[in-house]
Write a protein that holds these residues in place. Structure first.
Motif, PDB file in Angstrom:
ATOM      1  N   ILE A  82       0.852  -1.188   0.000  1.00  9.28           N
ATOM      2  CA  ILE A  82       0.000   0.000   0.000  1.00  9.28           C
ATOM      3  C   ILE A  82       0.888   1.239   0.000  1.00  9.28           C
ATOM      4  CG2 ILE A  82      -1.876  -1.196   1.185  1.00  9.28           C
ATOM      5  CD1 ILE A  82      -1.094   0.517   3.704  1.00  9.28           C
ATOM      6  N   TYR A  83       0.257   2.397  -0.247  1.00  5.25           N
ATOM      7  CA  TYR A  83       1.013   3.632  -0.395  1.00  5.25           C
ATOM      8  C   TYR A  83       0.400   4.714   0.486  1.00  5.25           C
ATOM      9  CZ  TYR A  83       2.336   0.748  -4.258  1.00  5.25           C
ATOM     10  OH  TYR A  83       2.762  -0.324  -4.987  1.00  5.25           O
ATOM     11  N   LEU A  84       1.233   5.325   1.291  1.00  8.47           N
ATOM     12  CA  LEU A  84       0.812   6.449   2.115  1.00  8.47           C
ATOM     13  C   LEU A  84       1.315   7.710   1.429  1.00  8.47           C
ATOM     14  CD1 LEU A  84       1.705   5.016   5.642  1.00  8.47           C
ATOM     15  CD2 LEU A  84      -0.446   4.833   4.374  1.00  8.47           C
ATOM     16  N   LEU A  85       0.400   8.658   1.181  1.00  7.52           N
ATOM     17  CA  LEU A  85       0.738   9.861   0.428  1.00  7.52           C
ATOM     18  C   LEU A  85       1.127  11.033   1.314  1.00  7.52           C
ATOM     19  CD1 LEU A  85      -2.255   9.743  -2.085  1.00  7.52           C
ATOM     20  CD2 LEU A  85      -0.001   8.654  -2.294  1.00  7.52           C
ATOM     21  N   ARG A  86       0.534  11.083   2.520  1.00  6.45           N
ATOM     22  CA  ARG A  86       0.772  12.234   3.397  1.00  6.45           C
ATOM     23  C   ARG A  86       0.435  11.852   4.825  1.00  6.45           C
ATOM     24  NH1 ARG A  86      -2.553  17.211   4.978  1.00  6.45           N
ATOM     25  NH2 ARG A  86      -4.343  16.111   4.142  1.00  6.45           N
ATOM     26  N   ALA A  87       1.210  12.375   5.763  1.00  3.69           N
ATOM     27  CA  ALA A  87       0.924  12.276   7.194  1.00  3.69           C
ATOM     28  C   ALA A  87       1.154  13.668   7.763  1.00  3.69           C
ATOM     29  CB  ALA A  87       1.828  11.263   7.876  1.00  3.69           C
ATOM     30  N   GLU A  88       0.058  14.316   8.173  1.00  5.40           N
ATOM     31  CA  GLU A  88       0.157  15.682   8.677  1.00  5.40           C
ATOM     32  C   GLU A  88      -0.450  15.755  10.073  1.00  5.40           C
ATOM     33  OE1 GLU A  88      -0.415  20.261   7.135  1.00  5.40           O
ATOM     34  OE2 GLU A  88      -1.049  18.607   5.857  1.00  5.40           O
ATOM     35  N   TYR A  89       0.264  16.433  10.972  1.00  9.63           N
ATOM     36  CA  TYR A  89      -0.099  16.552  12.386  1.00  9.63           C
ATOM     37  C   TYR A  89      -0.683  17.936  12.639  1.00  9.63           C
ATOM     38  CZ  TYR A  89       0.781  16.337  17.486  1.00  9.63           C
ATOM     39  OH  TYR A  89       0.667  16.334  18.854  1.00  9.63           O
ATOM     40  N   TYR A  90      -1.851  17.987  13.305  1.00  6.60           N
ATOM     41  CA  TYR A  90      -2.552  19.231  13.586  1.00  6.60           C
ATOM     42  C   TYR A  90      -2.710  19.428  15.091  1.00  6.60           C
ATOM     43  CZ  TYR A  90      -3.881  19.215   8.669  1.00  6.60           C
ATOM     44  OH  TYR A  90      -3.858  19.220   7.299  1.00  6.60           O
ATOM     45  N   ASP A  91      -2.799  20.688  15.507  1.00  7.12           N
ATOM     46  CA  ASP A  91      -2.993  20.970  16.925  1.00  7.12           C
ATOM     47  C   ASP A  91      -4.481  21.058  17.266  1.00  7.12           C
ATOM     48  OD1 ASP A  91      -3.907  23.541  16.233  1.00  7.12           O
ATOM     49  OD2 ASP A  91      -2.116  24.561  16.965  1.00  7.12           O
ATOM     50  N   THR A  92      -4.783  21.351  18.511  1.00 12.44           N
ATOM     51  CA  THR A  92      -6.146  21.447  19.024  1.00 12.44           C
ATOM     52  C   THR A  92      -7.006  22.423  18.227  1.00 12.44           C
ATOM     53  OG1 THR A  92      -5.343  20.926  21.237  1.00 12.44           O
ATOM     54  CG2 THR A  92      -7.483  21.990  21.119  1.00 12.44           C
ATOM     55  N   HIS A  93      -6.393  23.453  17.685  1.00 10.25           N
ATOM     56  CA  HIS A  93      -7.123  24.499  16.976  1.00 10.25           C
ATOM     57  C   HIS A  93      -7.192  24.258  15.469  1.00 10.25           C
ATOM     58  CE1 HIS A  93      -7.033  26.520  20.804  1.00 10.25           C
ATOM     59  NE2 HIS A  93      -5.722  26.365  20.828  1.00 10.25           N
ATOM     60  N   GLY A  94      -6.708  23.105  15.024  1.00  7.71           N
ATOM     61  CA  GLY A  94      -6.774  22.768  13.601  1.00  7.71           C
ATOM     62  C   GLY A  94      -5.646  23.336  12.766  1.00  7.71           C
ATOM     63  N   LYS A  95      -4.640  23.881  13.423  1.00  8.17           N
ATOM     64  CA  LYS A  95      -3.489  24.446  12.706  1.00  8.17           C
ATOM     65  C   LYS A  95      -2.447  23.344  12.487  1.00  8.17           C
ATOM     66  CE  LYS A  95       0.011  28.005  12.927  1.00  8.17           C
ATOM     67  NZ  LYS A  95       0.712  28.991  13.730  1.00  8.17           N
ATOM     68  N   SER A  96      -1.904  23.297  11.281  1.00  9.09           N
ATOM     69  CA  SER A  96      -0.885  22.294  10.972  1.00  9.09           C
ATOM     70  C   SER A  96       0.370  22.539  11.813  1.00  9.09           C
ATOM     71  CB  SER A  96      -0.528  22.343   9.488  1.00  9.09           C
ATOM     72  OG  SER A  96       0.502  21.424   9.205  1.00  9.09           O
ATOM     73  N   VAL A  97       0.810  21.505  12.519  1.00 10.89           N
ATOM     74  CA  VAL A  97       2.037  21.577  13.313  1.00 10.89           C
ATOM     75  C   VAL A  97       3.217  21.163  12.452  1.00 10.89           C
ATOM     76  CG1 VAL A  97       3.262  20.651  15.327  1.00 10.89           C
ATOM     77  CG2 VAL A  97       0.811  21.144  15.468  1.00 10.89           C
ATOM     78  N   ARG A  98       3.075  20.024  11.736  1.00  8.53           N
ATOM     79  CA  ARG A  98       4.151  19.552  10.860  1.00  8.53           C
ATOM     80  C   ARG A  98       3.638  18.454   9.938  1.00  8.53           C
ATOM     81  NH1 ARG A  98       5.435  17.079  15.820  1.00  8.53           N
ATOM     82  NH2 ARG A  98       6.471  18.975  16.476  1.00  8.53           N
TER      83      ARG A  98
END
Length: 168
Positions: A82-98
């Motif tokens: 299988i293929y993973l295209l993206r892994a993005e981490y968000y904070d409590t307020h929905g802002k992208s952390v990394r």
């Protein structure tokens, strides 16, 4: 005199605080897993949401405990990659952390890889989450994304899990 010197050395050693290094950027080299996918492939696209807790409330809304969090990414197929295209981490307020990666990586059949968020990394807060984008071959089971949160203090331990929900 020797006893006083020994006590002094012991006090110095135990009074030094060891600084924890923040290693929440997983040391795994994601580029080693990179793969090029054709735009017109026959793979099925999916998107999953996973709740992660880097902190939880204790006693009141003003007291928090930090947690070590792990996002486990699992290929549940025993025959297909299988293929993973993206892994993005968000904070409590929905802002992208990394973003951990935003290019296709592969997971071989039955393979698992993880993202670990250190206990000292509280950038996500009490309501942090991940978005994963992925592609799988036709008739392949969907990947499984789970969160495992742990903390230990003294002789007490705390742990719990979460499971992702497909959103697309």
């Amino acid at each position: 005199m020797k006893l006083q010197y020994l006590i002094f050395l012991v006090l110095i050693v135990f009074s030094c605080e060891t600084k924890k290094e923040n290693t929440s950027l997983n040391p795994e080299n994601w580029s080693k897993r990179a793969i090029e996918l054709k735009a017109n492939d026959s793979l099925e696209y999916g998107k999953s949401y996973l709740s992660i807790y880097s902190q939880i409330y204790s006693l009141t809304e003003h007291t928090k405990h930090n947690l070590t969090s792990m996002a486990s990414m699992r290929n549940t197929s025993d025959k297909d990659t299988i293929y993973l295209l993206r892994a993005e981490y968000y904070d409590t307020h929905g802002k992208s952390v990394r973003k951990y990666f935003d290019f296709p990586i592969y997971l071989a059949p039955m393979e698992t890889t993880e993202i670990v968020i250190d206990e000292v990394d509280v950038s996500g807060g009490t309501g942090s989450n991940f978005i994963f984008e992925w592609k799988i071959p036709a008739d392949c089971p969907e990947p499984l994304f789970e969160g495992v949160m742990t903390s230990t203090m003294g002789q007490q331990g705390l742990s719990f899990t979460t499971k992702a929900k497909r959103i697309k």
